[in-house]
Design an enzyme around this catalytic site. Sequence first.
Site, PDB file in Angstrom:
ATOM      1  N   HIS A 198      42.496  47.949  28.082  1.00  0.00           N
ATOM      2  CA  HIS A 198      43.092  47.420  29.307  1.00  0.00           C
ATOM      3  C   HIS A 198      42.941  45.900  29.308  1.00  0.00           C
ATOM      4  O   HIS A 198      41.831  45.377  29.167  1.00  0.00           O
ATOM      5  CB  HIS A 198      42.405  48.029  30.530  1.00  0.00           C
ATOM      6  CG  HIS A 198      42.774  49.464  30.748  1.00  0.00           C
ATOM      7  ND1 HIS A 198      42.591  50.447  29.804  1.00  0.00           N
ATOM      8  CD2 HIS A 198      43.336  50.088  31.829  1.00  0.00           C
ATOM      9  CE1 HIS A 198      43.020  51.607  30.274  1.00  0.00           C
ATOM     10  NE2 HIS A 198      43.474  51.421  31.504  1.00  0.00           N
ATOM     11  N   GLY A 250      40.448  53.360  40.449  1.00  0.00           N
ATOM     12  CA  GLY A 250      41.015  53.411  39.112  1.00  0.00           C
ATOM     13  C   GLY A 250      41.902  52.222  38.776  1.00  0.00           C
ATOM     14  O   GLY A 250      42.234  51.386  39.623  1.00  0.00           O
ATOM     15  N   HIS A 251      42.340  52.173  37.533  1.00  0.00           N
ATOM     16  CA  HIS A 251      43.160  51.056  37.050  1.00  0.00           C
ATOM     17  C   HIS A 251      44.508  51.000  37.760  1.00  0.00           C
ATOM     18  O   HIS A 251      45.099  52.022  38.094  1.00  0.00           O
ATOM     19  CB  HIS A 251      43.344  51.120  35.535  1.00  0.00           C
ATOM     20  CG  HIS A 251      43.885  52.418  35.026  1.00  0.00           C
ATOM     21  ND1 HIS A 251      43.703  52.841  33.740  1.00  0.00           N
ATOM     22  CD2 HIS A 251      44.600  53.395  35.626  1.00  0.00           C
ATOM     23  CE1 HIS A 251      44.290  54.001  33.552  1.00  0.00           C
ATOM     24  NE2 HIS A 251      44.841  54.359  34.699  1.00  0.00           N
ATOM     25  N   ASN A 252      44.962  49.792  38.013  1.00  0.00           N
ATOM     26  CA  ASN A 252      46.270  49.509  38.619  1.00  0.00           C
ATOM     27  C   ASN A 252      46.392  49.950  40.084  1.00  0.00           C
ATOM     28  O   ASN A 252      47.482  49.906  40.652  1.00  0.00           O
ATOM     29  CB  ASN A 252      47.410  50.153  37.818  1.00  0.00           C
ATOM     30  CG  ASN A 252      47.580  49.548  36.445  1.00  0.00           C
ATOM     31  OD1 ASN A 252      46.955  49.998  35.488  1.00  0.00           O
ATOM     32  ND2 ASN A 252      48.403  48.520  36.334  1.00  0.00           N
TER      33      ASN A 252
END
Length: 352
Positions: free
Chosen positions: A206, A247-249
């Site tokens: 990431h 979480g991501h994004n």
Amino acid sequence: MSHSEKKSFELQELAKLTNTKLEGDPRHRIVGVADLSHASSDEASFLGHPRYEKKVKDSRAGVIIIRPDAPRITAHNFLLTDDPYGTFQKVVELVYADQVETTGFEGIHPTAVIHPTAKVGEDVAIGPHVVIDKGARIGKGTEIRSGAMIGLEAVIGEDCMIHSHVVIKERCTLGDRVLIQPGTIIGVCGYGFKQDQQGRHQKLHHYGIVEIHDDVEIGPNAMIARARFHKTVIGEGTKIDGLVEIGHNVQIGKHCIIVGQSVVAGSTKLGDYIMIGSNVAIDGHLDIASGAMIRAFSGVTKSIKGPGAYGGFPTQGLAQNNRMDVLLRNIGKHVERIKELEKRVLELESGK
């Protein structure tokens, strides 16, 4: 903490400082605060909800903060206000005004490791064994407690409080007046893997960041994952409790509340003024409308399209969820009733 370490106030002074109306002895002196059950004659307390009115009768508090329409059950001293809880908080802050110091370390501790390219603003306090990496920027008035790590080119705004053992990883950014409690990690690589033809999981790196806006507070041992390419965002004024995972994004709007042990999976978008109870799980790639309130222990598997109260697993409108809970609690009775009806049908069909 002894009473000698706190400030003391006569009730007439407290009434003036809190803009409340006093009923009782103006010279009575208050040196502390406590709840109704434990307050002594020199401590202030408050009645925050009618369900606790019975506790007023037995309380030994020197003054009780109440609403003007609350019943006067006993002959206490009272401070009258439309906001008892908020007024009590003002009294707490007045009593403990001299107790804001929580560390003996000032300035930049000699054990701190600061990269020569890092930029540290005025009046910044950096505790023992802090590490500040290459190109990082620390705004004026910020305090970084012992053992924290500020990553490569990370940016921290003004008047922030970064507690012990916090990790803010590379290139993540914090606005002004952000508070992060001990043990939290900002910008960890997101949980992303690709399965190959043999069923093995290959890590997806990431490269994005976490962007935290002004006046955000994050509790202890929380985790905010960086985006894969762009940014994970925590909006202005949002308060995130301990042991929460983002979480991501994920995109979180302004002034949201997320209570402990909840999880928001990757790429979900939360609007503004959302309230999420403890142990809520929200699936990935969903949209949660501004003004939604989600009850504790709920599981959100579909987007929520409008404001209001929701609960259950899968999540539905709270009123409907409560009706389902009632039916489930009585399911044993319904099963027995169905068995009885089936028996009667068989008897009728057999001519008995």
